[in-house]
Design a protein around this motif. Sequence first.
Motif, PDB file in Angstrom:
ATOM      1  N   THR A  11      14.184  10.560   5.340  1.00 46.81           N
ATOM      2  CA  THR A  11      14.045  10.191   6.670  1.00 46.81           C
ATOM      3  C   THR A  11      12.849   9.300   7.259  1.00 46.81           C
ATOM      4  OG1 THR A  11      15.565  12.252   7.321  1.00 46.81           O
ATOM      5  CG2 THR A  11      14.526  10.815   9.193  1.00 46.81           C
ATOM      6  N   THR A  12      11.760   9.909   6.516  1.00 39.91           N
ATOM      7  CA  THR A  12      10.609   9.105   6.874  1.00 39.91           C
ATOM      8  C   THR A  12      10.495   7.680   6.404  1.00 39.91           C
ATOM      9  OG1 THR A  12       9.320  11.064   6.646  1.00 39.91           O
ATOM     10  CG2 THR A  12       7.889   8.963   6.335  1.00 39.91           C
ATOM     11  N   ILE A  13      10.954   7.719   5.238  1.00 41.13           N
ATOM     12  CA  ILE A  13      10.827   5.900   4.855  1.00 41.13           C
ATOM     13  C   ILE A  13      11.989   5.204   5.572  1.00 41.13           C
ATOM     14  CG2 ILE A  13      12.531   6.311   2.736  1.00 41.13           C
ATOM     15  CD1 ILE A  13       9.330   4.394   2.868  1.00 41.13           C
ATOM     16  N   PHE A  14      13.019   5.684   5.993  1.00 40.73           N
ATOM     17  CA  PHE A  14      14.154   5.122   6.670  1.00 40.73           C
ATOM     18  C   PHE A  14      13.534   4.688   8.040  1.00 40.73           C
ATOM     19  CE2 PHE A  14      18.307   5.015   8.936  1.00 40.73           C
ATOM     20  CZ  PHE A  14      18.923   4.152   8.393  1.00 40.73           C
TER      21      PHE A  14
ATOM     22  N   GLY B  34       4.827   6.596  -2.166  1.00 44.85           N
ATOM     23  CA  GLY B  34       5.688   5.892  -3.235  1.00 44.85           C
ATOM     24  C   GLY B  34       6.034   6.573  -4.691  1.00 44.85           C
ATOM     25  N   SER B  35       5.046   7.214  -5.012  1.00 45.09           N
ATOM     26  CA  SER B  35       5.518   8.078  -6.107  1.00 45.09           C
ATOM     27  C   SER B  35       6.698   8.924  -5.992  1.00 45.09           C
ATOM     28  CB  SER B  35       4.232   8.820  -6.870  1.00 45.09           C
ATOM     29  OG  SER B  35       3.452   7.854  -7.057  1.00 45.09           O
TER      30      SER B  35
ATOM     31  N   ARG C 172       0.842  -1.271  -0.022  1.00 42.83           N
ATOM     32  CA  ARG C 172       0.081   0.063   0.008  1.00 42.83           C
ATOM     33  C   ARG C 172       0.948   1.386   0.140  1.00 42.83           C
ATOM     34  NH1 ARG C 172      -2.334   3.436  -1.344  1.00 42.83           N
ATOM     35  NH2 ARG C 172      -4.293   4.500  -0.508  1.00 42.83           N
ATOM     36  N   ILE C 173       1.882   1.126   0.927  1.00 44.47           N
ATOM     37  CA  ILE C 173       3.048   2.169   0.757  1.00 44.47           C
ATOM     38  C   ILE C 173       3.461   2.597  -0.604  1.00 44.47           C
ATOM     39  CG2 ILE C 173       5.185   3.170   1.567  1.00 44.47           C
ATOM     40  CD1 ILE C 173       4.638   1.499   4.312  1.00 44.47           C
ATOM     41  N   VAL C 174       3.881   1.743  -1.396  1.00 45.01           N
ATOM     42  CA  VAL C 174       4.602   1.951  -2.784  1.00 45.01           C
ATOM     43  C   VAL C 174       3.459   2.300  -3.574  1.00 45.01           C
ATOM     44  CG1 VAL C 174       6.650   0.366  -2.132  1.00 45.01           C
ATOM     45  CG2 VAL C 174       4.629  -0.622  -3.225  1.00 45.01           C
TER      46      VAL C 174
END
Length: 373
Positions: A250-253, A225-226, A218-220
């Motif tokens: 930083t958020t995705i990390f 994700g875009s 769902r995230i990607v």
Amino acid sequence: MARNSSALASKSLRGSAISATWPGRLVVYGAVALIGLALALAPFLFPDVRSQEVAARICVFIVLVASYDLLIGYTGIVSFAHTMFFGLGAYGTAIALKTMGPGFEAILLGGGLGVVAALVLALLIGLLSLRVKAIFFAMVTLSAASVMMVLASQLSDFTGGEDGITYSIPRLFSPAFELLSDAEGKAVRLFGVPLNGKIALYYFVFISALVLFLAMMRIVASPLGSVLKAIRENELRAEAIGYRVVFYRTTIFCIAAGIAACAGILRAVWLKYTGPDVVLSFDIMIDILLMVVIGGMGTMLGAVIGVVLMTLAQYYLKDLMALGAEATGSLPLVPDLLYPERWLLWLGLGFILLVYFFPSGIVGTLLGKGGQK
């Protein structure tokens, strides 16, 4: 007239691209569906202990590898600290179960603290290091992972040192616990397999892993994700059009770190043992990288294919080679080449062939995505 011809040419190209990729899509989606079905029915299809260990490991590592693909495949972040977050979730759960006893509250508290610790560390590393170039950030994460490995080995009062920690898990997950019993007080059997705590434990791991994987899918597929793909393709351009690159990186990390810690919780509950070799080893980090490359970076479904192929090779390639050596015993040289202890040689050759024939990974090549598009 020229416009009409260019439009027709464009439609023709799109049509040829679709016709070129639909067989690949069919293969990929069919393989993933079969793997999902096999994992869902694993306790009944493969009731022996070794096969169930393989199935549970595949479930956990699909989550772990997919969370790493969020970084390297979708955002272009090269990190060597993913096992550190994996270990924090596992050690938090293990320490809580050891000190508080085998209860679900220990899993929730210890695992929750492990996830929080992973998020805090990821935030600190992200804020301090994500502004630097890729190679320097990779070195920072490698140093952090090395420090965590040393701490786990040295703080033996808490972590058990090199020996690790053994502990008990909730009785619901014990093989002696009967989920359903018949009139004689024996566990009800389904397809010849007793419905006991071992089944409950496996489905706890499977369902948790499935929920985490669907959340990453769902995230990607979301606007986030875009943005991540835009940052991966051209960081300067993404920043120029108004995206706060450091914030998103930083958020995705942090998201990837939290999911990796959740995978560590599942691993700790399944194994009933946590030590540096099983959650923090650099060999695990190498396995994660290989699984991502084999499946295809930036595809998410590649995590499923990569984990399954790599895990089956690690567990069963030696057995296949032993059978091959026995069957070709009368031939010259072949039994020596198939000597089971040389399995790493054949695994390496297989990896080279996969990279040659599937340069964007298996899923990336079959879907015609180039692995990064």
